[in-house]
Design an enzyme around this catalytic site. Structure first.
Site, short mmCIF file in Angstrom:
data_model
loop_
_atom_site.label_atom_id
_atom_site.label_comp_id
_atom_site.label_asym_id
_atom_site.label_seq_id
_atom_site.Cartn_x
_atom_site.Cartn_y
_atom_site.Cartn_z
CD GLU A 35 2.45 7.29 1.07
OE1 GLU A 35 2.46 7.75 2.22
OE2 GLU A 35 1.78 6.29 0.73
CG ASN B 217 -0.78 3.24 3.69
OD1 ASN B 217 -0.08 2.62 4.49
ND2 ASN B 217 -1.79 4.00 4.09
CD GLU C 5 1.56 2.53 8.62
OE1 GLU C 5 0.44 2.42 8.07
OE2 GLU C 5 1.89 3.54 9.28
CD GLU D 38 4.53 6.52 7.61
OE1 GLU D 38 3.37 6.87 7.93
OE2 GLU D 38 4.77 5.66 6.76
O1 AHR Z 1 1.80 9.24 5.96
C1 AHR Z 1 0.54 8.82 5.53
C2 AHR Z 1 0.31 7.34 5.70
O2 AHR Z 1 0.25 7.03 7.06
C3 AHR Z 1 1.36 6.43 5.15
O3 AHR Z 1 1.18 6.15 3.82
C4 AHR Z 1 1.19 5.19 5.98
O4 AHR Z 1 2.39 4.48 6.13
C5 AHR Z 1 0.62 5.67 7.29
O5 AHR Z 1 -0.48 4.96 7.66
#
Ligand code: AHR
Length: 505
Positions: free
Chosen positions: A26, A71, A172, A291
């Protein structure tokens, strides 16, 4: 303490999808900048990709890598990350309260994937944006020349379509922390329309719809039902996310948390089946556990950044958790869960890959090293491909917060595709007692013990670091014996084992 396990060559769970050994990157902290990408680093190539990091990624060999969030994606404009670098805008990233230079974007990521030998899995912003931006993005990435988006990609230096197959429809979307959070109906409708448009462009794309952010969300599993009722016919997978923590609980409770993860998989599998039955559908939606990892919520020296008290720093140190031996065992147990649910889990991504809650760490301008959790992931990714075997087990068990009757032994078995090897991954969760494993193997022909590697330490809090990169590393195991079709091994308290048997005849 004794555990009796039986494997029979005719008893299989399902083929293991290689993609369960996927990973996630990310735009967060130093995952990208000074993680995989650091122009000027002594190990960087002409494009700024760190070759030392690439080498460790290649060792882990993830078949796919999800990107760019997380996110982050929910307020990301993909257009900012393409075109001449000098004219890419710096944006404020609302998810992590940092600045995003956009020096690294879709072209850089797909080029990095190619060099790493992995496939890109791109997430689309369905938070602040919607159908139009998604449609344009997929056409930019995969569209032919002669179309406006394909020609723009060519003008940006890449005439060939990138050919990205895997797409996540948002991230999410049930989370109150998400930019553009939605209700299940709002999200389900939007995801269905976006999926329809993407399929109109290319039916062969594999699309992942957002499930709940975790099984602890108040909307779980109703969210899954509603979202699937909107999207069942046009998507391929539903996403699950879970981070486990050792904080505020005992070691035995912590090491039982993959039982909660398996229950989560079971619940979502049941919802999928319910929606499928209601729709009288032949289609089989499966799970993308895109994740998962251990995360220490309280270890936040970076709290000031997340609280917005540090301005808008670019690529600060965020969520750089240091993993110990207990975390290493936990990661081994979680991967075993994915192998045992090979029937329904077709994609899984360790979150994340570099620096941010990650198996691989880097120092800006300095070295890279493997965290403890690198090792069980590496062993499973290397030796855990093929078909998952159905193992029968009797083993002493304990009651934990997450589940009752948790066996002290966590075990998964795999036969490789060529049929030449059977591999078992075994973890003794017991902190005090060794576990005498007795594994009967029937129908595999003549067996020979080919390899035994173990991961353990006298110090449960041991971890690897820049100065001690190999404090915890796999060792050759000892004491395992094969007597015809019976394998016996003594598994010391809190230890991980990869036992590989050659089969013949
Ligand atoms: O991996 C860290 C964060 O955890 C990601 O951005 C999100 O998708 C999750 O809440």
């Amino acid at each position: 303490m004794k555990a009796f396990v039986t494997a029979h060559s005719a008893y299989e769970i399902a083929p293991i999808d290689d993609r369960i050994y996927g990973a996630f990157l990310e735009h967060l902290g130093r995952a990208i900048y000074t993680g995989i990408f650091e122009p000027g680093h002594p190990a960087a190539d002409a494009d700024g990709m760190r070759a030392d990091v690439m080498e460790l990624v290649r060792e882990l060999n993830p078949p796919l890598v999800r990107y760019p969030g997380g996110n982050f994606v929910s307020a990301y404009n993909w257009e900012d990350g393409v075109g001449p670098r000098a004219s890419r805008p710096t944006r404020l990233d609302l998810a992590w309260h940092t600045s995003e230079s956009n020096a690294f974007g879709t072209h850089e990521f797909t080029a990095w994937c190619k060099r790493a030998g992995t496939a890109p899995m791109l997430a689309i912003n369905l938070g602040s944006r919607g159908l139009e931006a998604a449609r344009n993005f997929v056409e930019y990435v995969n569209g032919p020349l002669g179309s406006a988006w394909g020609d723009l990609r060519k003008a940006h230096g890449h005439p060939e379509p990138f050919g990205v197959k895997y797409w996540c429809l948002g991230n999410e979307m049930d989370g109150p922390w998400q930019i553009g959070q939605k209700t299940a109906d709002e999200y389900g409708r939007l995801a269905a329309e976006v999926a329809k448009a993407m399929r109109a462009f290319d039916k062969s794309l594999e699309l992942v719809v957002c499930g709940s952010s975790s099984s602890d969300m108040p909307g779980f599993p109703e969210w899954e039902r509603i979202v699937l009722e909107h999207t069942y016919d046009v998507i391929d997978h539903i996403s699950l996310h879970m981070y486990v923590t050792p904080e505020n609980t005992s070691l035995a409770n912590y090491l039982a948390l993959n039982q909660k993860l398996e229950r989560y998989i079971g619940s979502v599998a049941a919802v999928i089946e319910t929606v499928r039955a209601k729709r009288r559908s032949k289609r089989r939606v499966t799970i993308s556990f895109d994740e998962w990892n251990v995360w220490y919520p309280s270890r936040l020296p970076d709290r000031a950044v997340l609280a917005g008290e540090a301005g808008w720093p670019h690529a600060p140190r965020l969520h750089e958790d240091v993993y110990d031996v207990a975390d290493m065992l936990q990661v081994g147990c979680i991967i075993n869960s994915f192998i045992r649910r090979a029937d329904i889990v077709k994609i899984a991504c360790i979150a994340q890959l570099v620096n941010v809650i990650a198996p691989i760490m880097t120092e800006p301008g300095g070295p890279t090293w493997r965290q403890t959790i690198f090792h069980p992931y590496h062993l499973a990714s290397t030796f855990g491909r093929g078909t998952a075997l159905k193992l029968a087990m009797t083993c002493p068990a304990y009651d934990a917060e997450a589940a009752l009757e948790v066996p002290w032994l966590d075990i998964a078995g795999v036969r490789d595709a060529a049929g030449g090897f059977v591999t078992v991954f075994a973890i003794n969760r017991n902190p005090d007692e060794a576990l005498e494993l007795c594994l009967e193997l029937t129908g595999f022909g003549t067996l020979a013990l080919a390899d035994h590697r173990t991961l353990a330490s006298n110090d449960l809090s041991a971890s690897n670091s820049m100065t001690h990169p190999d404090a915890v590393t796999p060792r050759q195991g000892g004491g395992a014996r094969l007597d015809a079709c019976r394998l016996t091994a003594s598994l010391p308290p809190l230890s991980y084992h990869m036992l590989r048997l050659r089969t013949a005849g």
